[in-house]
Design an enzyme around this catalytic site. Structure first.
Site, short mmCIF file in Angstrom:
data_model
loop_
_atom_site.label_atom_id
_atom_site.label_comp_id
_atom_site.label_asym_id
_atom_site.label_seq_id
_atom_site.Cartn_x
_atom_site.Cartn_y
_atom_site.Cartn_z
N GLU B 57 -10.87 -0.60 1.19
CA GLU B 57 -11.73 -1.74 0.87
C GLU B 57 -12.76 -2.01 1.95
OE1 GLU B 57 -8.46 -1.65 0.63
OE2 GLU B 57 -8.21 -1.74 -1.53
N HIS B 126 -1.05 -10.10 -5.14
CA HIS B 126 -2.05 -9.81 -6.18
C HIS B 126 -2.68 -11.09 -6.71
CE1 HIS B 126 -0.10 -5.89 -6.24
NE2 HIS B 126 -1.11 -5.43 -6.93
C1 LIG Z 1 -5.29 -3.00 -0.19
C2 LIG Z 1 -4.95 -2.60 -1.59
N1 LIG Z 1 -5.86 -1.97 -2.33
C3 LIG Z 1 -5.58 -1.61 -3.59
C4 LIG Z 1 -4.36 -1.88 -4.13
C5 LIG Z 1 -4.06 -1.52 -5.58
N2 LIG Z 1 -3.15 -0.37 -5.54
C6 LIG Z 1 -1.82 -0.54 -5.54
S1 LIG Z 1 -1.01 0.89 -5.32
C7 LIG Z 1 -2.45 1.74 -5.30
C8 LIG Z 1 -2.42 3.20 -5.12
C9 LIG Z 1 -1.69 3.55 -3.90
O1 LIG Z 1 -1.69 4.92 -3.74
P1 LIG Z 1 -0.72 5.57 -2.71
O2 LIG Z 1 -0.87 4.95 -1.37
O3 LIG Z 1 -0.91 7.03 -2.81
O4 LIG Z 1 0.73 5.15 -3.21
P2 LIG Z 1 1.40 5.48 -4.63
O5 LIG Z 1 1.08 4.34 -5.52
O6 LIG Z 1 0.85 6.75 -5.10
O7 LIG Z 1 2.85 5.53 -4.34
C10 LIG Z 1 -3.54 0.90 -5.44
C11 LIG Z 1 -4.94 1.32 -5.45
C12 LIG Z 1 -3.43 -2.56 -3.32
N3 LIG Z 1 -2.21 -2.89 -3.77
N4 LIG Z 1 -3.74 -2.88 -2.06
#
Ligand SMILES: Cc1ncc(C[n+]2csc(CCOP(=O)(O)OP(=O)(O)O)c2C)c(N)n1
Ligand SMILES: [Mg+2]
Lengths: 322, 328
Positions: B57, B126
């Protein structure tokens, strides 16, 4: 503080735990079809959880993220209390305040869970610092679980740099499951980025097949031995796959079917079953019995969670301040 | 005459983006999954103008600030409002301050979108109505629409504005349908409130999905012979002071209702406004019905306790009118 359960001693217990994690996740998926609160399931990543957690001791601490059910169950969390939490009931580990996304269970050493991607990485060095400065049990280390997406956040580098400079007893565990919500990893970073970035910070880095529970355990044990001996951090990249959508319900319309097929053929549970069969440690009947037993325990857990009371509205502002 | 069509707020957002991207080649969209989510916009405008970003972000917002100062008009989707804390430096310290600190050399025409609000049981990381934090931030504007037509009209106005605009999306509204014009020139100017129902006995001021709560309360009050005026702020900054003041001068009573925490919030600001500028018209104390000073819990039972419900608005109104009567 209650002791975390003893380290599962055998490949067979690791299979049992993986089956339990998957049955737990599948049960929630079923509930979600009928409107229960959503979850980020760890289906396909069970070997990462059981492998790393098996290498930890009860004096060690875990910091984790939104996709945490595997880590929690591998650490001995009760599915019934996890389900109660997801359903927002008082018997959940956080009294229903967390829901699925930030479940901490201090009694198990799962100390801080954040669903802010990178939040886990920002806090883990502090937990490790406290261990080092005598707040934990002697010799305890910290394992932080995070995803490939979290490695895109600037805090990833900040945490690594600090942990290396301050020689913190911290195991970085990146579960590289190829997806970052609805974006494929290869759209956001070069292919070998995670391990290369970590290496640039000057700590030992190993990339491991994250769908092989025994390989994960071996690599984690090795990394943890390094941390305990040298008092400095280590990094594991576990290459795995998120078999279901990001957050239930999710139809995965954005995922190439061939990719799903490729990874389903490398399912961590099937792998462990094949291994155990080859070693003569389980047969089809044994597996069926195990699956039935797991199903039964999940059904009991669900009944418990569904009959657990809702938190009283008057308790809304409890725990805001200490 | 352009036609009205039924669509959801989510579709209205997409339509606003499509129209503004067609109108102005400098407008582009980026965010974690923006291209995945808006496949149709990728098809229409190409991958340069609809981008999936890395999950980061701070650099999404920072890139938007740099691009905006250099002539582009970025729209960034930061997903959920709490994730904006990572983008705070770029939005607050850069976008909000560097026009001023450079003596007016730069402008920052960018829109930052974020969802929030109750209804999904996802918990406080959230669901956090942080709109007032940005009202408190010099140099940025803040909007939070309540119905599909406004989502379209306000987003278009935000994109055309030469200042950074925080565009908050109440999650509970995304799937709600309403009539939206297909007219590509239809905009709703920033800083214009809407009177959703007129009345004489009390002014209920709100925004986002809480407007519907006030309207429901107003209908229940009407059955008791109490006539409530319902004002939808739409923009939190600039704030349409005149619409609120005119209404309060007419009704003599003000209740502000929002999900966000009350401390130093929009309701507090409006209380200060009317007591400063319409004090002689007030026939009773200003009432604030807001969320608590607490992170929002996940549990449905507790989450509902956070939400200002119509019954609470009705009861608080009856109490206020009762008190006023006994004083009279
Ligand atoms: C700071 C932030 N940005 C966006 C999100 C929305 N979000 C939740 S999980 C996720 C993907 C995370 O990817 P990764 O770190 O690879 O973990 P995975 O979900 O694949 O286990 C996103 C974009 C969030 N929770 N926090
Ligand atoms: Mg991932």
């Amino acid at each position: 503080m209650q002791q975390a359960p003893k380290t599962p001693p055998s490949p067979l217990t690791r299979l049992e735990t993986m089956l339990l994690i998957r049955a737990y996740e599948h049960q929630l998926v079923e509930l979600q079809k009928n409107g229960a609160p959503g979850t980020c399931t760890s289906v396909g990543q069970e070997a990462c959880a059981v492998g790393v957690v098996a290498a930890l001791e009860s004096r060690d601490r875990i910091v984790t993220n939104h996709r945490s059910a595997g880590h929690l169950i591998a650490r001995g969390a009760e599915p019934r209390r996890l389900m109660a939490e997801v359903l927002g009931r008082v018997d959940g580990y956080c009294g229903g305040r967390s829901g699925s996304l930030h479940i901490s269970a201090r009694e198990l050493g799962v100390v801080l869970t954040s669903t802010i991607v990178g939040g886990e990485l920002s806090m883990a060095p502090g937990v490790a610092l406290a261990q080092k400065m005598g707040k934990g049990e002697p010799g305890g280390i910290v394992a932080v679980f995070f995803g490939d997406g979290a490695a895109c956040e600037g805090i990833f580098h900040e945490a690594l740099n600090l942990a290396v400079q301050w020689q913190l007893p911290l195991l970085f565990v990146c579960e590289n499951n190829q997806w970052q919500a609805f974006v494929h990893r290869l759209e956001t970073m070069p292919d070998n980025a995670i391990a290369n970035w970590a290496k640039g910070h000057g700590l030992p880095v190993e990339t491991v097949d994250g769908n092989d529970a025994e390989a994960v355990l071996e690599a984690a044990a090795h990394a943890i031995a390094h941390i305990r001996q040298g008092g400095s951090p280590a990094f594991l990249e576990l290459v795995t796959y998120r078999q279901r959508g990001h957050f239930e319900p999710d139809d995965q319309a954005y995922v190439a079917p061939a990719e799903l097929d490729y990874w389903r053929a490398r399912d961590p549970i099937d792998r462990q079953v094949q291994r155990l069969k080859a070693q003569g440690l389980i047969d089809d009947n044994g597996l069926t019995a195990l699956e039935r037993q797991t199903q039964a325990s999940i059904a009991t857990a669900l009944a418990f969670a569904q009959t657990s009371p809702w938190p009283a509205p008057e308790t809304l502002t409890d725990h805001v301040y200490a | 005459m352009s036609t009205m069509i039924q669509m959801t707020a989510a579709q209205a957002i997409n339509l606003a983006l499509r129209e503004e991207m067609r109108r102005d080649p400098d407008v582009f969209l980026m965010g974690e999954g923006s291209a995945t989510k808006h496949r149709d916009l990728v098809d229409a405008f190409g991958p340069d103008r609809v981008r999936n970003t890395p999950l980061a972000e701070a650099i999404i917002a920072g890139t938007a600030v740099g691009a905006a100062a250099s002539g582009l008009r970025p729209v960034i989707d930061l997903l959920f409002a709490p994730f904006m804390t990572y983008a705070m430096d770029a939005l607050v310290n850069s976008a909000g301050k560097l026009r001023y600190l450079s003596g007016g050399q730069f402008r920052f025409p960018l829109v930052a979108m974020g969802m929030t609000g109750t209804g999904w049981c996802v918990g406080a990381q959230h669901n956090h109505n942080i709109e007032a934090m940005f009202v408190h931030t010099p140099g940025v504007k803040v909007v939070m629409p309540s119905e599909p037509a406004d989502f379209k009209g306000l987003l278009k106005a935000a994109i055309r504005d030469d200042n950074p605009v925080l565009f908050f999306i109440d999650l509970g509204l995304l799937c709600q349908e309403g009539e939206v014009t297909e007219d590509p020139d239809f905009i709703i100017p920033l800083g214009k409130a809407a009177i959703r129902r007129s009345g004489d006995d009390i002014t209920l001021v709100s925004y986002a999905k809480t407007v519907a709560v006030c309207l429901q309360a107003a209908r229940q009050l009407a059955e008791r012979g109490i006539s409530a005026e319902v004002v939808d702020l739409r923009s939190l900054k600039p704030l349409d002071e005149n619409t609120v003041l005119d209404s309060v001068r007419k009704t003599g009573r003000l209740m502000v209702v929002h999900e966000a925490s009350g401390l130093c919030g929009i309701a507090a600001e409006l209380a200060a406004l009317v007591s400063t500028k319409a004090f002689p018209s007030l026939r009773g104390p200003v009432v604030r019905l807001t969320g608590p000073d607490a992170p929002i819990p996940s549990s449905w039972a507790l989450e509902q306790a956070v939400v200002p419900q119509p019954e609470r608005v009705v009861n608080a109104t009856l109490e206020l009118l009762g008190a006023a009567h006994s004083v009279n």
